[in-house]
Design a protein around this motif. Sequence first.
Motif, mmCIF file in Angstrom:
data_model
loop_
_atom_site.group_PDB
_atom_site.id
_atom_site.type_symbol
_atom_site.label_atom_id
_atom_site.label_comp_id
_atom_site.label_asym_id
_atom_site.label_seq_id
_atom_site.Cartn_x
_atom_site.Cartn_y
_atom_site.Cartn_z
ATOM 1 N N LEU A 245 0.796 -1.226 0.000
ATOM 2 C CA LEU A 245 0.000 0.000 0.000
ATOM 3 C C LEU A 245 0.829 1.276 0.000
ATOM 4 C CD1 LEU A 245 -2.798 -0.989 2.567
ATOM 5 C CD2 LEU A 245 -2.955 -0.964 0.072
ATOM 6 N N SER A 246 2.079 1.176 0.445
ATOM 7 C CA SER A 246 2.893 2.382 0.633
ATOM 8 C C SER A 246 4.144 2.342 -0.237
ATOM 9 C CB SER A 246 3.294 2.513 2.104
ATOM 10 O OG SER A 246 4.168 3.616 2.286
ATOM 11 N N LYS A 247 4.526 3.499 -0.763
ATOM 12 C CA LYS A 247 5.775 3.627 -1.510
ATOM 13 C C LYS A 247 6.943 3.996 -0.597
ATOM 14 C CE LYS A 247 3.433 5.008 -5.787
ATOM 15 N NZ LYS A 247 3.275 6.073 -6.818
ATOM 16 N N ARG A 248 6.633 4.254 0.656
ATOM 17 C CA ARG A 248 7.680 4.629 1.609
ATOM 18 C C ARG A 248 8.492 3.412 2.025
ATOM 19 N NH1 ARG A 248 4.994 7.285 6.571
ATOM 20 N NH2 ARG A 248 7.186 7.428 7.159
ATOM 21 N N LYS A 249 9.712 3.650 2.457
ATOM 22 C CA LYS A 249 10.572 2.586 2.979
ATOM 23 C C LYS A 249 10.698 2.765 4.495
ATOM 24 C CE LYS A 249 13.275 1.554 -1.134
ATOM 25 N NZ LYS A 249 14.636 1.392 -1.735
ATOM 26 N N PHE A 250 10.232 1.786 5.220
ATOM 27 C CA PHE A 250 10.283 1.820 6.682
ATOM 28 C C PHE A 250 11.454 0.981 7.177
ATOM 29 C CE2 PHE A 250 5.875 2.505 5.461
ATOM 30 C CZ PHE A 250 5.506 3.580 6.251
ATOM 31 N N ASN A 251 11.916 1.311 8.355
ATOM 32 C CA ASN A 251 12.903 0.481 9.045
ATOM 33 C C ASN A 251 12.142 -0.536 9.895
ATOM 34 O OD1 ASN A 251 15.164 2.094 8.140
ATOM 35 N ND2 ASN A 251 14.486 3.639 9.622
ATOM 36 N N TYR A 252 12.435 -1.808 9.719
ATOM 37 C CA TYR A 252 11.717 -2.859 10.440
ATOM 38 C C TYR A 252 12.659 -3.633 11.355
ATOM 39 C CZ TYR A 252 7.853 -2.383 7.059
ATOM 40 O OH TYR A 252 6.817 -1.920 6.294
ATOM 41 N N LEU A 253 12.111 -4.060 12.468
ATOM 42 C CA LEU A 253 12.759 -5.058 13.316
ATOM 43 C C LEU A 253 11.714 -6.094 13.685
ATOM 44 C CD1 LEU A 253 15.145 -6.097 15.128
ATOM 45 C CD2 LEU A 253 14.059 -4.817 16.997
ATOM 46 N N THR A 254 11.970 -7.350 13.371
ATOM 47 C CA THR A 254 11.109 -8.433 13.841
ATOM 48 C C THR A 254 11.703 -8.939 15.145
ATOM 49 O OG1 THR A 254 10.482 -9.039 11.596
ATOM 50 C CG2 THR A 254 10.142 -10.684 13.318
ATOM 51 N N ALA A 255 10.980 -8.748 16.243
ATOM 52 C CA ALA A 255 11.509 -9.031 17.578
ATOM 53 C C ALA A 255 10.778 -10.199 18.224
ATOM 54 C CB ALA A 255 11.388 -7.792 18.459
ATOM 55 N N ASN A 256 11.454 -10.834 19.152
ATOM 56 C CA ASN A 256 10.870 -11.947 19.895
ATOM 57 C C ASN A 256 10.392 -11.538 21.278
ATOM 58 O OD1 ASN A 256 11.416 -13.900 17.852
ATOM 59 N ND2 ASN A 256 13.566 -13.897 18.501
ATOM 60 N N ASP A 257 10.879 -10.398 21.757
ATOM 61 C CA ASP A 257 10.486 -9.926 23.085
ATOM 62 C C ASP A 257 10.610 -8.409 23.129
ATOM 63 O OD1 ASP A 257 13.235 -9.330 23.504
ATOM 64 O OD2 ASP A 257 13.589 -11.348 24.280
ATOM 65 N N LEU A 258 10.161 -7.822 24.223
ATOM 66 C CA LEU A 258 10.187 -6.361 24.340
ATOM 67 C C LEU A 258 11.572 -5.834 24.692
ATOM 68 C CD1 LEU A 258 6.705 -5.865 25.966
ATOM 69 C CD2 LEU A 258 7.462 -4.902 23.790
ATOM 70 N N LYS A 259 12.384 -6.638 25.305
ATOM 71 C CA LYS A 259 13.769 -6.237 25.579
ATOM 72 C C LYS A 259 14.481 -5.875 24.285
ATOM 73 C CE LYS A 259 18.106 -8.010 27.531
ATOM 74 N NZ LYS A 259 18.767 -9.174 28.184
ATOM 75 N N GLN A 260 14.360 -6.743 23.300
ATOM 76 C CA GLN A 260 14.984 -6.521 21.995
ATOM 77 C C GLN A 260 14.388 -5.300 21.302
ATOM 78 O OE1 GLN A 260 14.354 -9.856 19.428
ATOM 79 N NE2 GLN A 260 15.846 -9.190 17.868
ATOM 80 N N GLY A 261 13.057 -5.182 21.371
ATOM 81 C CA GLY A 261 12.388 -4.082 20.698
ATOM 82 C C GLY A 261 12.711 -2.725 21.289
ATOM 83 N N VAL A 262 12.683 -2.629 22.610
ATOM 84 C CA VAL A 262 12.958 -1.345 23.266
ATOM 85 C C VAL A 262 14.410 -0.928 23.051
ATOM 86 C CG1 VAL A 262 13.078 -0.158 25.497
ATOM 87 C CG2 VAL A 262 11.115 -1.625 24.962
ATOM 88 N N SER A 263 15.331 -1.892 23.122
ATOM 89 C CA SER A 263 16.746 -1.590 22.887
ATOM 90 C C SER A 263 16.938 -0.980 21.505
ATOM 91 C CB SER A 263 17.575 -2.871 23.034
ATOM 92 O OG SER A 263 18.920 -2.621 22.718
ATOM 93 N N TRP A 264 16.304 -1.555 20.493
ATOM 94 C CA TRP A 264 16.402 -1.033 19.129
ATOM 95 C C TRP A 264 15.743 0.330 19.010
ATOM 96 C CZ3 TRP A 264 12.723 -0.612 14.927
ATOM 97 C CH2 TRP A 264 13.290 -0.462 13.669
ATOM 98 N N ALA A 265 14.613 0.503 19.703
ATOM 99 C CA ALA A 265 13.896 1.776 19.632
ATOM 100 C C ALA A 265 14.745 2.920 20.168
ATOM 101 C CB ALA A 265 12.589 1.679 20.416
ATOM 102 N N TYR A 266 15.485 2.685 21.233
ATOM 103 C CA TYR A 266 16.360 3.721 21.777
ATOM 104 C C TYR A 266 17.424 4.128 20.753
ATOM 105 C CZ TYR A 266 15.093 4.413 26.701
ATOM 106 O OH TYR A 266 14.468 4.790 27.868
ATOM 107 N N LYS A 267 17.891 3.171 19.950
ATOM 108 C CA LYS A 267 18.968 3.451 18.993
ATOM 109 C C LYS A 267 18.466 4.157 17.747
ATOM 110 C CE LYS A 267 21.428 -0.728 20.467
ATOM 111 N NZ LYS A 267 21.780 -2.132 20.078
ATOM 112 N N ILE A 268 17.245 3.843 17.308
ATOM 113 C CA ILE A 268 16.813 4.287 15.984
ATOM 114 C C ILE A 268 15.817 5.446 16.005
ATOM 115 C CG2 ILE A 268 14.807 2.748 15.681
ATOM 116 C CD1 ILE A 268 16.064 2.188 12.810
ATOM 117 N N THR A 269 15.133 5.654 17.115
ATOM 118 C CA THR A 269 14.120 6.720 17.174
ATOM 119 C C THR A 269 14.784 8.090 17.175
ATOM 120 O OG1 THR A 269 12.703 5.237 18.466
ATOM 121 C CG2 THR A 269 12.106 7.579 18.424
#
Length: 410
Positions: free
Chosen positions: A349-373
Amino acid sequence: MRNDELVKFKQILILGYGVEGKASYDYLKKIHPEAKVAYADEKDDLDYLKKQYEFDLVIKTPGIQKNLVKTKYTTATNIFFANFKGKIIGVTGTKGKSTTVTLIYRILKASGFDAFPAGNIGLPALAYLMTSKKKEQICVYELSSYQLDDINFSPHIGVLTSLFPDHMNYHSSFEDYVNAKMNITRYQTEDDFFIYNPKITSIDKYLPQIKSQKIPFSKKIPVSSDDLKIKGDHNIDNIRASLTATRLFGVKNDKVSRVIMDFEGLPHRMQNLGRFSNITFIDDAAATTPQSTIYAIKTICNVNTIFLGGQDRGYRFDDLCHIIDQSSIENIVLYKDTGEKIKQLLSKLSKRKFNYLTANDLKQGVSWAYKITKPNTTCLLSMASPSYSIWKNFNQKGDQFKYYVLKYAP
């Protein structure tokens, strides 16, 4: 079922032994100590349903579909309605139930009424029934579609907050889901009240059949929205619903104004966890449908990173993906089972390119969010799907998100 009917049964099985099931067990032991009371739960025995045939009566937990019970049964909700002596304000809706119940309860308490909340907010209803004897008490009862699906009573005041597809794994269709919700009015009379959001067009065909007095939400609230701590049009609707219900008890605007201005919202509902590393973190773990997440994206400014995904209940994510495409979101953390489905649809639906992370837990997700946001933006947990693919419930998910946000904060 009234207590005088309950005590006629000698062998009673509680089917489903969670928080409500345990409250039912305690209640039965108090009012009917001579009975043999047992329980059966899927977590203890996958064949737990077979035990129903060994008992005279089953008390069914809401999460178990009624068609699975083949013997005589009742529910804790029906027992409460049959035996509570005071007035009941029943609140249902896809979202907004807990917030509306809390606001109604707090407004009534501030106005001097003897009120208590029951359901997901507060204790299970039967826990109150063991001590409640006063006719002047008011119960503000949060009622799910599960509870309403086989209800034999209606509250004196029924409130419908919102309505869009949910629990499609339980109800066979959206129409069946709406039918269950509208059971809140089924046994009402001309002396009762039904308060509803006029924006909900899916109930239009039901309105002429309702015998109670039908009242749409109040159009105005007694304070400016700028003075509220909770934001979003959906929360304004929750306030309007609460206002409409409590005005039936003659409450004054000054009491209402103070309560709604002081109300900071409930945990896991667009809850601001704070600003760390120049990133604002928002916990909206209670957003377990696409529409709820759309509300959050529209309400919260400058979202740069979002957490999405969870149990697959067959929801359509087209509208959500269109909103994401038009938003400031650049980074997406994905979780099973629906995360990959959302990613694939967004790619179409979108022509934009998003940065994705497929995570298994919130530890991994939050750590990545601090780095990329990006600095001076928002990281939003609002996953548009139920939590059960990984977490026990949305409370556990939200608590874990908060834990890792604080843990990784500088």
